[in-house]
Enzyme design. Structure first.
Site, mmCIF file in Angstrom:
data_model
loop_
_atom_site.group_PDB
_atom_site.id
_atom_site.type_symbol
_atom_site.label_atom_id
_atom_site.label_comp_id
_atom_site.label_asym_id
_atom_site.label_seq_id
_atom_site.Cartn_x
_atom_site.Cartn_y
_atom_site.Cartn_z
ATOM 1 N N ASP A 96 87.224 30.789 0.852
ATOM 2 C CA ASP A 96 87.224 31.830 -0.180
ATOM 3 C C ASP A 96 88.604 32.147 -0.759
ATOM 4 O OD1 ASP A 96 88.177 32.913 2.147
ATOM 5 O OD2 ASP A 96 86.870 34.650 2.190
ATOM 6 N N HIS A 97 89.656 31.906 0.018
ATOM 7 C CA HIS A 97 90.982 32.323 -0.438
ATOM 8 C C HIS A 97 91.644 31.313 -1.373
ATOM 9 C CE1 HIS A 97 90.598 35.363 2.632
ATOM 10 N NE2 HIS A 97 91.794 35.846 2.385
HETATM 11 C C1 MIC Z 1 94.685 39.581 2.773
HETATM 12 O O1 MIC Z 1 93.852 40.326 2.280
HETATM 13 O O2 MIC Z 1 95.906 39.827 2.787
HETATM 14 C C2 MIC Z 1 94.220 38.305 3.408
HETATM 15 C C3 MIC Z 1 94.709 37.197 2.593
HETATM 16 O O3 MIC Z 1 92.810 38.255 3.400
HETATM 17 C C4 MIC Z 1 94.742 38.280 4.836
HETATM 18 C C5 MIC Z 1 94.559 37.007 5.534
HETATM 19 C C6 MIC Z 1 95.505 35.940 5.092
HETATM 20 O O4 MIC Z 1 96.677 36.201 4.937
HETATM 21 O O5 MIC Z 1 95.049 34.817 4.957
HETATM 22 C C7 MIC Z 1 94.228 39.370 5.749
HETATM 23 O O6 MIC Z 1 93.911 40.423 5.279
HETATM 24 O O7 MIC Z 1 94.249 39.211 6.973
HETATM 25 FE FE1 SF4 Z 2 89.363 40.547 1.100
HETATM 26 FE FE2 SF4 Z 2 91.708 39.570 1.831
HETATM 27 FE FE3 SF4 Z 2 90.011 38.134 0.341
HETATM 28 FE FE4 SF4 Z 2 91.192 40.213 -0.708
HETATM 29 S S1 SF4 Z 2 92.189 38.365 0.018
HETATM 30 S S2 SF4 Z 2 89.053 39.660 -0.929
HETATM 31 S S3 SF4 Z 2 91.316 41.603 1.018
HETATM 32 S S4 SF4 Z 2 89.667 38.804 2.448
#
Ligand code: MIC
Ligand code: SF4
Length: 753
Positions: A95-96
């Site tokens: 998803d990221h």
């Molecule tokens: C975020 O919202 O900062 C993230 C990206 O989801 C992070 C995880 C990450 O750094 O991959 C989180 O919230 O843990």
């Molecule tokens: Fe949620 Fe982190 Fe993804 Fe943003 S980056 S949608 S806070 S999991």
């Protein structure tokens, strides 16, 4: 039918005995949080109850979830642990790594083109080790978990700080670094300091423009970004029962923003409705059988001050919609105060973008309520002043919302519908013009709004609000637009008002999806070969960190003294750097580049004591490493706030930093440092932070006798020859000191301990 229903039934079968035993032990009625914690002990032979905020406890979580940006490092570590299969049900969610730019179809295709190597790696490792795999486009980890895996009374950990979202379905769900997840995947216990408990009593009922998001925006204002540290927040009261399950998820989700270990709600009818509507009646039926064990004992909610360490009460009937920000999620402003406050602080009033989505607010209900506002704009001949971007939370939500006509409403307002993914929330946003670094305002329904997070522009003022408020503010184009009192002028020159939002808690025609994007792993993955190309710039097999030589650290240099907020986004930026999350050496080139140097207030500009020149942080540190010089990083309060990304601990470790010395740590980051064999210390006397000068040398006096509860003394030698002796504290227990000695927790697992 639910995934892993047998495991869930087993949890429920054992719940009664375990909770009754805990009640006997504590001689007290139990909160829900305690019920879940005590029913998930690794070893339940106990003589006395745990001391909250003090005792380290070994737990046995029921499941694990990882997202693509953190799973790479977690799985690279798991691959070293020498196991053939994960010990508890685990899933990976892509998803990221998907950028929001042109719209869902094109963006997904370009993510597949760009990150194919990483997705293939994750898919094949998942298949090999029995991990469920959710393909790119399937949705954001926490929405997918809520829809498929969360269950009342369960305990899970996840390699993302917003794992806590599953508290909306009555879980204790906790965000951790990859190394913690590896422990559980490898069949070992997971350690956590027994949390303190904060009770939030919700009276009254939400109505009109106020949404669940406003509850947590208000709580963030009360507790600030570190007020929840070390605690579980348990919500209860009539107001809690009247809220939807996904609304509860929103509240729990953003508990990460107050530093809470997690948040949760007792099992109620909204959860039952959600379970049934997401095709998990089997869980609802099983949960109904043990209902009273899935919420606190009645005495607790009757006299909460007796059982919680802190109690907050919020009357939902009086709660105003909030808009929090900029740059920190705890700057809470009720909308009726925004006009004055924005003038006072010189926040740009004109809103450029309204973004709806993220794991926090991308449910069917969220989209439906925001769509009801968007529809009014069309019906009342209003032209939208800001641009709109929408990221649905999952393919199931997207498919259903499209079927029910909501997405179309946004499209009629020229909104961009982005992929079911994190997108702008994590800087995966090709925002046009962001490079011009103009001061501007955006409003979003996400959880975090740290500097540069959404678009990389340090001058973007990002504000957080509920989806319906984001919709209203984006339509009006004004940050201080208060839909409760203000009107707008439409294209006919008439004054019109927006009516209160309406929406659907759950789709009246049920959820629907054609391809959810799930891949079940094969039964036996032993034949699957996972290849990592040595020349890859995205993936790199890990080399074990070196064990401690047992000696004091001497003549260490200061790499950087970070001024003010230093979140994981400052230590290991996301956005374009997400690309290197599987390659430790390459991602180390972003190490601390967002931290502000206390001596010149610049980022990525520190003194290299070998040359006397000012340089970027990673280059300077590489130079020290090459020349065998130890270094220290100094920081302020709540250092490492935000993400669970262990890169923020692994990068300094990889580059040779020896110590991180701060006023206080955020929980996940502190554990990540310990796991990676780094020394994380806090000033015993906070004001000693001010003693540290740019040219200082650090001599450790008694590190050789590193032991639990014992302070560590450091002699600070200033450039004029004067010295200060300071005391530092640490929270390492015996086991964690072993990690330090071995060089990392993983080194210890590999030794078979
Ligand atoms: C975020 O919202 O900062 C993230 C990206 O989801 C992070 C995880 C990450 O750094 O991959 C989180 O919230 O843990
Ligand atoms: Fe949620 Fe982190 Fe993804 Fe943003 S980056 S949608 S806070 S999991």
């Amino acid at each position: 039918m639910a995934f892993n229903i047998e495991m869930i039934k087993k949890v429920y079968d054992e719940l009664k005995t375990k909770v009754d035993k805990a009640r006997e032990l504590t001689q007290s009625p139990l909160t829900l949080s305690e019920k879940i914690l005590y029913s998930h002990l690794w070893n339940d032979k106990l003589n006395s109850p745990f001391k909250r905020g003090e005792d380290y406890v070994d737990f046995a979580p029921d499941r694990i979830a990882c997202q693509d940006a953190t799973a790479q490092m977690a799985l690279l570590q798991f691959m070293q642990a020498g196991k053939s299969k994960v010990a508890v049900p685990t899933t990976v969610h892509c998803d990221h790594l998907i950028q929001a730019s042109l719209g869902a179809t094109k963006d997904l295709q370009s993510a597949l083109n760009n990150s194919n190597e990483v997705f293939n790696f994750l898919e094949s490792v998942s298949n090999k080790y029995g991990i469920g795999f959710w393909k790119p486009g399937a949705g954001i980890i926490h929405q997918v978990v809520l829809e498929n895996y969360a269950f009342p009374g369960g305990m899970m950990i996840g390699t993302d700080s917003h794992t806590v979202n599953a508290g909306g379905l009555g879980m204790v769900a906790i965000g951790v670094g990859g190394a913690d997840a590896v422990d559980v995947m490898a069949g070992m216990p997971w350690e956590l300091k027994f949390p303190k408990l904060i009770g939030v009593k919700l009276t009254g009922k939400l109505s009109g423009w106020t949404a669940p998001k406003d509850v947590i925006l208000k709580v963030a204002g009360i507790l600030t970004v570190k007020g929840g540290t070390g605690a579980i927040i348990e919500y209860f009261g009539p107001g809690a029962k009247s809220m939807s399950c996904t609304g509860k998820g929103t509240i729990c989700n953003m508990g990460a923003e107050v530093g809470a270990t997690t948040s949760t709600f007792g099992y109620d009818e909204s959860m039952e409705r959600y379970l049934r509507s997401t095709d998990r009646s089997d869980i609802a039926d099983a949960a109904n059988e043990v209902k009273e064990y899935l919420t606190a004992d009645p005495e607790v909610y009757e006299s909460p001050e007796k059982y919680f360490d802190q109690v907050i009460e919020i009357n939902l009937s009086e709660l105003m919609p909030h808009v929090n920000g900029p740059f920190s999620p705890d700057i809470a402003t009720p909308i009726n105060e925004m006009s004055a406050k924005s003038k006072e602080n010189d926040w740009p009033i004109k809103v450029e973008w309204g973004l709806i989505g993220s794991c926090t607010n991308s449910s069917y209900e969220d989209l439906s309520r925001a769509a009801s506002i968007a529809q009014q704009a069309i019906d009342k001949n209003l032209t939208t002043k800001a641009e709109f971007g929408i990221n649905p939370g999952s393919e199931q939500v997207r498919f259903t919302a499209e079927r029910d006509g909501f997405l179309n409403i946004f499209e009629n307002l020229n909104a961009k519908i982005f992929t079911n993914a994190c997108g702008p929330c994590i800087g995966q946003w090709a925002r046009q013009g962001a490079d011009l670094k103009e001061k501007n305002t955006i409003v979003h329904s996400f959880n975090r709004n740290f500097a540069k997070r959404a678009d990389g522009n340090p001058n973007t003022h990002a504000f957080v609000a509920s989806p319906e408020m984001v919709a209203a503010i984006a339509i009006s184009g004004r940050l201080d637009f208060n839909p409760l009192t203000d009107s707008l002028i439409n294209s006919e020159g008439e004054k019109v008002r927006l009516d209160e939002p309406t929406g659907w808690e759950l789709p009246p025609k049920g959820f629907e999806v054609e391809d959810s994007g799930y891949l079940e792993p094969v039964e036996d993955g032993s034949d699957i070969n996972v290849v990592v190309d040595k020349k890859s710039e995205r993936l790199q097999l890990l080399d074990p960190f070196k064990p401690w030589d047992g000696k004091n650290i001497n003549n260490a240099r200061l790499l950087i003294k970070a001024l003010g907020k230093c979140t994981t986004d400052h230590i290991s930026m996301a956005g374009p750097w997400l690309r290197y999350r599987g390659h430790l050496d390459n991602i180390s080139n972003n190490c601390l580049i967002g931290a502000v140097n206390a001596y010149n207030e610049k980022t990525n500009f520190v003194k290299n004591h070998l040359t006397g020149d000012y340089q970027g942080v990673p280059d300077t540190q590489r130079d020290y490493k090459k020349n065998g010089i130890d270094t220290v990083v100094v920081g302020d309060h709540n250092y490492g706030e935000g993400s669970s990304r262990e890169h923020a601990a692994m990068e300094p470790r990889h580059l040779g930093v020896k110590v991180v010395l701060v006023k206080s740590f955020a929980r996940i980051h502190e554990t990540n440092l310990k796991k990676q064999g780094m020394l994380g210390l806090t000033f015993s006397n906070e004001s000693d932070y001010d003693l540290i000068q740019e040219d200082d040398l650090f001599n450790f006096i008694d590190l050789e006798s590193f032991s639990p509860g014992k302070q560590i003394s450091i002699e600070i030698v200033h450039s004029d020859g004067s010295k200060d002796l300071i005391k530092t504290d640490h929270t390492y227990n015996n086991q964690q000191i072993e990690w330090y000695k071995e060089g990392s927790a993983l080194n210890l697992i590999k030794k078979g301990n």
